[in-house]
Design an enzyme around this catalytic site. Structure first.
Site, PDB file in Angstrom:
ATOM      1  N   ASP A 184      45.864  41.505  35.827  1.00  0.00           N
ATOM      2  CA  ASP A 184      44.889  41.596  36.908  1.00  0.00           C
ATOM      3  C   ASP A 184      45.376  42.682  37.870  1.00  0.00           C
ATOM      4  O   ASP A 184      46.451  43.261  37.686  1.00  0.00           O
ATOM      5  CB  ASP A 184      44.678  40.227  37.590  1.00  0.00           C
ATOM      6  CG  ASP A 184      43.306  40.163  38.275  1.00  0.00           C
ATOM      7  OD1 ASP A 184      42.725  41.242  38.552  1.00  0.00           O
ATOM      8  OD2 ASP A 184      42.794  39.061  38.541  1.00  0.00           O
TER       9      ASP A 184
HETATM   10  C1  NOJ Z   1      40.743  41.111  40.693  1.00  0.00           C
HETATM   11  C2  NOJ Z   1      39.980  39.979  40.094  1.00  0.00           C
HETATM   12  O1  NOJ Z   1      40.772  38.813  40.033  1.00  0.00           O
HETATM   13  C3  NOJ Z   1      39.446  40.277  38.704  1.00  0.00           C
HETATM   14  O2  NOJ Z   1      38.642  39.220  38.296  1.00  0.00           O
HETATM   15  C4  NOJ Z   1      38.705  41.581  38.715  1.00  0.00           C
HETATM   16  O3  NOJ Z   1      38.145  41.826  37.456  1.00  0.00           O
HETATM   17  C5  NOJ Z   1      39.661  42.678  39.132  1.00  0.00           C
HETATM   18  N1  NOJ Z   1      40.143  42.407  40.470  1.00  0.00           N
HETATM   19  C6  NOJ Z   1      39.021  44.063  39.090  1.00  0.00           C
HETATM   20  O4  NOJ Z   1      38.108  44.216  40.102  1.00  0.00           O
END
Ligand code: NOJ
Length: 743
Positions: A268
């Site tokens: 993430d």
């Molecule tokens: C953080 C989030 O937890 C995730 O779900 C998301 O896809 C990414 N950021 C990218 O924006």
């Protein structure tokens, strides 16, 4: 072997050969480049990015959706770098791109995988027209906590429903073949356990025993892997003492060894570096070591891999063979997407925007997502013929942006049909509509406009209140500890009630709210979630009976926050409460002795039951279930049976019902839930008609992870229910028996 299977195998072999050849040609720096995803701006390609692309040091870009910039990025990667490897362009296409579908939790309330697949397909096409070839969806985290802001992004509390809907979305995004135009790679996230964060605080710790992890949280991930999801995203969260980003158990043992996943895993956002913040590693270099060892193929928006992987390899702490394997996983997805054949996007190859078909799909999804929680004396549906005037009141009646919900980077509020507009379009000149916003936002405590709202309620035939919460009250890092209607909304309802006319409440929200303090104050409640672009039209059609509500709750609605976590598929405990029982503190005898005799698992001040259970939702029709039967009373392991019931519509209108099948394994080697959803069907039943709803159950559907965490179907007695919610009481039983030796 049939032809298509042969072709598929040949294609797979060709891809594996190309991966081998390409990896063989790559320098270490180029390999690390493939593992690097960077966040770029949407209006230009910065010089440092051009340099990095030319030297093969970027494998993927996120958050660029300007098609000219995307094409330029691809051109540099393909034409100006040594090996010409195209880029993955990632974006959070969560519930629509330009056309916004209801939030995922709302889509889950449709219990309609076909609709989710179709919605994802339109979203994929709209996104692909902008050059996006990878979405970070679906989110299939199981959530039993409506305080969690990201429950909006989930499909709710049930592993079976989430699996079915997650798979449908993956199929919609990816199409039959990832390389066809308009297909984009999906990403099942967040692996794993993220939705179980303590007290619903986003990013908080999760502690999930392996039994629970495998039987509940991992199931939807397994289903999407089996359905061919291209990528998986690691969770930000700490699972049982090891952040998912560093979890060899999750990424290697479960995902690769047990499930044979052959796509790739992305971290993430900056979650590798956050291993230091978790206190797992001392520095980014150790974080890179742990993430790569666990099997995180690509780093999203961080520099741990680009800055430290090469020296880790030089020092012999990371084997180049491991890096080759991770890079191969990424290249495999690029080959499957057909990017090497055609990395560019020509927007004129796609339907123009806004797309009427996508808007129609958004309307159908919104229509089917709305759950009717209450309809006293059949106050709904309304009829223009019986009304002269209505008051439309509330901060969310005319809120084109708020109705779209969380995660709508590319959604266009200008396309939104608001609830006010929907009502106007529905009644035309036939009914006088008086609109009073009453509150600036759902959170406002200013009651200055309440008198005007009360006047409107007094001077019209009835009031429709559009209440709930704005989109900003849900989503990532937007959890709430109090999930009552915010601001002065409860007071607004009470004041309007005093006007003495019928009060209909439509709730727009990103989570199940606690409605205990308003449920008895109003005549009808439609729970519309954040319904997306076409929400207003859909809600008006339901209010006026063009369609009957057919949504069912994908998550339990608690009476009060202290009941959380509250979910239907709980364990029985040694002292189960009597079904649906409520015992309030006022009823407890004074000086009651402290004893464990005759006591059971409930709260003194909330009883046991939720306000509305999982699977619940009313209709304008009157459904009745009768005569449940199983096709056989004994089924051998490996075989199947059918469970059926008669469903009659005793109402005056034809309508869709979501029939649900629940099962309980009465005695097992580990305790099993009191009920588990095993099947569901949307069926249309004419007024006065009786149909048979039938579900097929394989004994493998009854399997669970046992004491040794292996999947097992155990012989024994099973109870089944068919009905319109998880409170269904029409039940039967059957026996699973061990297969005869030699049979
Ligand atoms: C953080 C989030 O937890 C995730 O779900 C998301 O896809 C990414 N950021 C990218 O924006």
């Amino acid at each position: 072997m049939n032809v298509s299977l042969t072709e598929k195998t040949a294609k797979t072999l060709r891809i594996e050969q190309r991966i081998g050849e390409l990896v063989g040609e790559m320098t270490v720096a180029e390999k690390i480049g493939q593992m690097n995803q960077v966040c770029l701006v949407d209006h230009a390609v910065p010089e440092d990015a051009r340099v990095a692309l030319r030297s093969g040091r970027i494998g993927s870009v996120l958050n660029v959706v300007n098609v000219e910039i995307v094409n330029e990025l691809q051109r540099i990667a393909v034409e100006e770098s040594r090996l010409g490897i195209p880029l993955l362009i990632g974006r959070d296409v969560i519930h629509g791109f330009q056309t916004v579908m209801p939030i995922p939790l709302g889509q889950a309330a449709t219990w309609n995988p076909t609709l989710l697949k179709e919605g994802a397909r339109f979203s994929a096409q709209e996104a692909a027209a902008s050059g996006v070839n990878w979405t970070f969806a679906p989110m299939i985290d199981i959530s039993r906590d409506p305080r969690w802001g990201r429950i909006a992004e989930s499909f709710g509390e049930d592993p079976h429903l989430t699996s079915e809907l997650g798979v449908a979305m993956v199929r919609g995004f990816q199409g039959d073949d990832l390389s066809t135009r308009g297909s984009i790679a999906a990403c099942a996230k967040h692996f794993a356990g993220y939705g179980d964060c303590e007290s619903g605080r986003d990013y908080a710790t999760t502690n999930i025993p392996e039994n629970e992890l495998r039987n509940v949280h991992l199931r939807p991930f397994r289903a999407t892997v089996d359905a061919g999801v291209a990528t998986i995203m690691a969770s930000f969260s700490d699972l049982n003492g090891i952040p998912a980003t560093a979890s060899e158990f999750l990424m290697r043992q479960v995902l690769r060894d047990e499930w044979q996943f052959d796509g790739f895993v992305v971290s993430d956002f900056d979650s590798i570096s956050q291993l230091c913040v978790h206190g797992l590693t001392e520095n980014d270099k150790d974080a890179a070591l742990q993430a790569v060892t666990a099997g995180i193929d690509m780093e999203m928006a961080g520099a741990c891999y680009t800055e430290h992987l090469e020296s880790l390899i030089d020092e012999g702490r990371v084997d180049i063979g491991v890096v080759d394997e991770l890079v191969g996983n990424i290249l495999r997805v690029k080959f499957r997407l057909g990017l090497f054949e055609d990395p560019y996007t020509n927007p004129s190859d796609f339907p123009s925007k806004p797309n009427a078909d996508a808007m129609r799909a958004a309307k159908t999804a919104a229509l089917q997502s709305v759950v009717m929680l209450k309809n006293d004396h059949d106050v709904l549906p309304l009829s223009c013929g019986n009304l002269r005037s209505i008051a439309v009141i509330g901060p969310l009646a005319d809120a084109p942006y708020e109705q779209l919900g969380t995660w709508i980077f590319d959604g266009d509020p200008a396309l939104s049909i608001t609830c006010l507009q929907g009502v106007h379009d529905m009644v035309g000149d036939a009914v006088d509509v008086r609109f009073v916003r009453a509150m600036d936002t759902s959170r406002s405590r200013d009651t200055a406009s309440f008198d005007e709202a009360v006047r409107a309620a007094q001077e019209t035939d009835l009031s429709i209140l559009f209440l709930g919460e704005e989109s900003i009250l849900t989503g990532e890092a937007h959890s709430r500890a109090d999930i009552d209607l915010p601001g002065a909304q409860v007071e607004l309802i009470r004041r309007i009630r005093k006007a003495g006319k019928k009060v209909i409440v439509v709730i727009l929200a990103g989570r199940p709210l606690t409605l205990t303090n308003i449920v008895d104050e109003v005549d009808a409640i439609l729970y519309a979630w954040h319904p997306g672009t076409m929400g207003g039209t859909a809600i008006a059609e339901l209010l006026f009976g063009i369609e009957s509500p057919s949504g069912k709750l994908p998550a339990t609605m608690p009476r009060m926050v202290g009941q959380i976590p509250i979910y239907y598929n709980q364990k029985n405990t040694g002292k189960p409460p009597r079904p649906h029982e409520l015992v309030f503190i006022d009823d407890i005898a004074e000086q009651a002795p402290q004893t464990s005799f005759g006591m059971f698992a409930f709260h003194l001040d909330a009883g046991f039951s939720p306000l509305f259970p999982f699977g619940y939702g009313l209709s304008y029709a009157k459904f009745e279930y009768k005569n449940i039967r199983t096709s056989i009373h004994e089924v051998e392991i490996g075989d199947k049976l059918t469970v059926s019931a008669e469903l009659t519509n005793n109402g005056e209108v034809g309508a869709v019902e979501v029939a649900q099948l629940y099962v309980r394994d009465l005695v097992a080697s580990v305790t099993r839930p009191v009920r588990e959803l095993k099947g569901f069907k949307r069926v249309y039943v004419e007024s006065g008609q009786t149909i048979t709803v039938e579900f097929e159950l394989q004994t493998s559907d009854l399997a669970f992870y046992g004491r040794d965490y292996k999947l097992v179907t155990e012989p024994g007695e099973f109870r089944v229910w068919i009905g319109g919610s998880s409170y269904a009481d029409l039940q039967s039983e059957f026996q699973v028996i061990a297969r005869q030796r030699g049979a």
